[in-house]
Design a protein around this motif. Structure first.
Motif, PDB file in Angstrom:
ATOM      1  N   LEU A  99       0.955  -1.327   0.054  1.00 28.79           N
ATOM      2  CA  LEU A  99       0.084   0.083   0.076  1.00 28.79           C
ATOM      3  C   LEU A  99       0.834   1.342  -0.226  1.00 28.79           C
ATOM      4  CD1 LEU A  99      -3.060  -1.160   2.526  1.00 28.79           C
ATOM      5  CD2 LEU A  99      -3.121  -0.705  -0.075  1.00 28.79           C
ATOM      6  N   VAL A 148      -7.408  -2.340   3.821  1.00 27.72           N
ATOM      7  CA  VAL A 148      -7.155  -0.980   3.113  1.00 27.72           C
ATOM      8  C   VAL A 148      -7.372   0.185   4.011  1.00 27.72           C
ATOM      9  CG1 VAL A 148      -7.475   0.595   1.134  1.00 27.72           C
ATOM     10  CG2 VAL A 148      -7.437  -1.931   0.860  1.00 27.72           C
ATOM     11  N   PHE A 185      -4.507  -2.112  -6.905  1.00 21.90           N
ATOM     12  CA  PHE A 185      -5.417  -1.589  -5.823  1.00 21.90           C
ATOM     13  C   PHE A 185      -6.708  -2.153  -5.778  1.00 21.90           C
ATOM     14  CE2 PHE A 185      -8.032   1.966  -3.852  1.00 21.90           C
ATOM     15  CZ  PHE A 185      -7.371   1.821  -2.777  1.00 21.90           C
ATOM     16  N   LEU A 218       2.088   1.810  -3.406  1.00 21.16           N
ATOM     17  CA  LEU A 218       0.935   2.006  -4.429  1.00 21.16           C
ATOM     18  C   LEU A 218       0.658   3.763  -4.142  1.00 21.16           C
ATOM     19  CD1 LEU A 218      -1.808  -0.488  -4.077  1.00 21.16           C
ATOM     20  CD2 LEU A 218      -0.243   0.113  -5.837  1.00 21.16           C
TER      21      LEU A 218
END
Length: 810
Positions: A365, A398, A387, A368
């Protein structure tokens, strides 16, 4: 059960010819009394539940594939597969199946299912026809071989016999060697025959043949044979594409040679299925099911092998997040993870959970956040796909990461805000990426997937976080598209809405605003408190309704849908907000501007008012009739507005009736009070009767004051009714005096005194318990209504003229 030999995954083939993972467990073969036969049982390793119970039928065709797979069909269009962890376990179960069916375990298939008609034909054939005799593998016999392969495809039994013959004595490899000879001699006729032969062999749907044909030393010859389609003038150049154009990029060097070979094989077989082979007809759909399974299980192996190589993944993440990594290198890394995540969809649920948790622990994450902010469109698109895999797998994971991010002074660095900015800045004219990101945002803010018992506060915490740090970023385009003009004035029939379009009303902007409105509409329906506060503070509905003036009808409908969803909540806070803001004006203006055109916009607006009528939302009905009925009463092609007027009148009548009942009850209570006071004079404090005496003799002073107060009270009861009911819903008093009945001017009447005054203990009149009465009106009965919840308007309403039009309260 700790025996890993019996550990299996259970798969079923769905309607899309894809294998669905049903779980992992341990298989056994045992006699089941209910099924009256030896059956295969698979019990889940997690809870011991029964994943599979399948009787080994003597007539069912079982296939053994790739040493660790057993595949069979139990019913029409219902295929099953057991994938064993170890070859020994597969061999053990296979021997049991062959024992029940009386077959040789050396075979790769027990038998093919055949219908009755074919079985009859098979029985009528001479005994020698059971065998398939292959011609010698020579150039001159290629046409004969091609005809033989083509002719057996319609018969399951003959397909099986041909497959057995092709696997014996290396026949397939000899055929592929002939291809090289034909190509060297430019023998087009022989090449065309080889095309028919290889295509027919693929349609035999036998895993054992695929193992030979897709091996490293044979697969390119198979592709070469499939280039020479007789229906084409010139052969395709598939081998050139696979060897020169398609480049295998190792973002991090793969040291495992078996893994590298498996990746090459899977790519080439996928290319054969998707590009080279023609789309199968309805009658050929099942011919390639084993090919689909071959690719599927190859992908499972690749993901498992990569996931087990911890050094490899660690190195990939290190380079992905390293600021010194070149953009081209980072692009390759992102594309690798995209493919990696796509392959992971073939994993069973438990392994897929472990896969994504591994990625999360390695820092997917935060990575990203970096790549989604890059200028490279391909990188951003690949990052969006990654994602989406993460959000679909675990929205809670998330959300947890987002809320744990350090609170920066600049909210733009938050992952969700990065996603929102990418949605807003999508350069695609059709906003394909924005649509995808909007769907992901809706998944993240959906309370339905925030109900995990392990974290009961997730919904409250995340929504508070989202509305504090992210909502203002989401609504930037909407607020920027309208400007507030609070001081705008004009001589028009209705006050104009205090906002106007600011940005260009082009198609791409309209699409973006429609996406944002769709998300906000979702919030209205699912986030009751947070979105209500935001709408009130930002006066959001007023800004949204400006878009009713857009030349794009779909955008006007989105704005109307937003208002319709708000009204659909039937929340009086929303209703008062709409009434005070006069927010029906742009809707009614759009209805009037639309004229007599019968279109979707007209129907949607009519449905909005019909809903208000059917649900009898009193405050909105009163507002509409009081302010807009003159403009709407001419619309007669529907009865909606006349129905609203009828509702309005009915409510007035009910309020009037309720007032009369309250007045009667009040007068009765006043009389009861007088009787109680007289009765109390006969009893002392202990409740004992006393001798009746004349009160004026014993209490001359107090008695005089009491009689004086009583006369005043009786006089008041004859002149005036109370100003309002105990509920506080009415603000006018009514006179039954002779002057009012005769139509004399009520302005000459005196203010009414309190009808409930009584002698206080010290002999003075007690203060009234009711509010001061308003001047008496001259009409005998007037049903006037106000908004009881608006306490701040009470004083102003009390001073209004008695002739003012009545308004229906909430």
């Amino acid at each position: 059960m700790s025996d890993t030999r019996r550990r299996v995954k259970v798969y079923t083939l769905n309607e899309d010819r894809q294998w669905d993972d049903r779980g992992t467990g341990h298989v056994s073969s045992t006699f089941v009394e209910r099924l009256k036969g030896i059956s295969l049982l698979v019990r889940a390793e997690s809870d011991g539940s029964l994943l599979l119970e399948s009787k080994i039928s003597p007539n069912t065709a079982y296939q053994k594939q790739q040493d660790t797979l057993i595949v069979w069909s139990e019913a029409e269009n219902y295929d099953l597969a057991l994938s064993f962890q170890e070859k020994a376990g597969c061999d053990e179960i296979w021997e049991k199946i062959c024992q029940v069916q009386g077959k040789d375990p050396a075979l790769e298939i027990t038998q093919d299912p055949i219908d009755e008609s074919e079985e009859e034909r098979f029985e009528e054939m001479p005994e020698t026809s059971h065998l398939v005799e292959l011609p010698p593998c020579e150039l001159a016999r290629l046409e004969e071989i091609a005809d033989l392969v083509t002719s057996v495809l319609s018969s399951p039994i003959r397909r099986e016999k041909l497959a057995l013959a092709l696997m014996s004595e290396g026949y397939m490899k000899k055929l592929l060697q002939l291809f090289q000879v034909c190509e060297d001699l430019d023998n087009r006729e022989g090449l065309h025959h080889l095309y028919e032969i290889v295509r027919g062999v693929l349609f035999l749907n036998k895993a054992a043949l695929f193992e030979v044909m897709f091996s490293d030393d044979c697969i390119m010859d198979v592709v070469g044979c499939l280039e020479f389609d007789p229906s084409l003038v010139q052969p395709k150049k598939h081998r050139e594409f696979l060897t020169k154009t398609a480049k295998f990029k190792e973002v991090i060097p793969i040291t495992d040679s078996e893994l590298r070979q498996k990746i090459h094989q899977t790519y080439r077989v996928q290319y054969i299925q998707d590009i080279i082979l023609p789309t199968p007809s309805v009658f050929e759909e099942n011919f390639l099911s084993t090919l689909t399974s071959f690719i599927f299980f190859n992908k499972v192996e690749i993901v498992s092998m990569l996931q087990e190589d911890e050094k490899f993944l660690t190195e990939v993440f290190a380079q992905l997040t390293d600021e010194a990594t070149e953009d081209c290198k980072r692009r390759e890394l992102v594309n690798f993870f995209k493919e990696f995540c796509a392959f992971s969809q073939t994993l069973q649920p438990q392994n897929r959970d472990a896969f994504f948790k591994t990625l999360a622990n390695l820092g997917i994450l935060p990575a990203l956040e970096i790549v989604m902010g890059m200028d490279d469109l391909q990188v951003r698109a690949a990052a969006t796909d990654i994602f989406s895999y993460l959000v679909e797998f675990s929205p809670s994971m998330v959300r947890e990461f987002v809320m744990q991010e350090p609170q920066q002074t600049d909210d733009d660095v938050l992952l969700i805000n990065v996603v929102i900015k990418q949605m807003i800045c999508d350069s695609d004219p059709e906003l394909g990426g924005a649509v995808q990101l909007m769907g992901l945002l809706r998944t993240l803010i959906d309370p339905e997937n925030m109900l995990a018992p392990t974290n009961k506060t997730e919904k409250t915490e995340f929504l508070s976080f989202f509305y504090k740090y992210c909502m203002q970023v989401l609504t930037v385009p909407l607020l920027a598209s309208t400007v507030d003009e609070k001081n705008c004035k004009g001589d028009v029939s209705f006050p104009i809405v205090n906002a106007c379009l600011c940005l260009s009303d082009n198609f791409q902007t309209a699409q973006l605003l429609a996406l944002i409105l769709e998300l906000l509409t979702f919030c209205v329906e699912h986030h009751t408190y947070h979105i209500k506060t935001y709408i009130m503070n930002k006066d959001l509905l007023r800004r949204v309704l400006v878009l009713m003036n857009s030349k794009h009808t779909f955008l006007a409908l989105c704005a109307l849908r937003f208002m319709r969803r708000i009204i659909g909540q039937k929340d009086e806070y929303y209703n008062r907000y709409i009434v005070k803001g006069n927010l029906f004006e742009p809707v009614i203006n759009t209805l009037l501007d639309n004229g007599t055109r019968y279109n979707l916009l007209n129907s949607a607006i009519i449905e909005l008012f019909e809903f208000i009528k059917v649900e009898d939302i009193k405050s909105l009905i009163a507002h509409i009739i009081d302010n807009y009925y003159k403009a709407l009463e001419s619309i007669e092609y529907v009865q909606t507005f006349k129905g609203l007027k009828g509702r309005y009148e009915q409510e007035k009548d009910r309020q009037t009736l309720r007032l009369n009942r309250s007045v009667s009850r009040y007068r009765r209570d006043a009389r009861t009070l007088d009787e109680d006071e007289d009765e109390e004079m006969w009893f002392n404090e202990d409740g004992e009767a006393i001798e009746k005496s004349r009160p004026e003799e014993e209490f001359p002073e107090s008695f005089g004051k009491y009689m004086e107060a009583k006369k005043v009270k009786e006089s008041d009861n004859k002149e005036n009714f109370p100003k309002r009911t105990p509920t506080g819903s009415f603000k006018f008093t009514f006179s039954h005096s002779a002057g009012a009945a005769n139509g004399t001017n009520g302005a000459n009447c005196k203010p009414a005194t309190s009808p409930t005054s009584a002698a206080s203990p010290n002999g003075s009149p007690a203060k009234s318990a009711t509010p001061p009465a308003t001047p008496v009106v001259k009409t005998a009965m007037v049903g006037l209504v106000d908004y009881p919840d608006d306490e701040d308007e009470e004083d102003e309403d009390e001073e209004q003229s008695p002739r003012k039009r009545p308004r229906l309260g909430s």
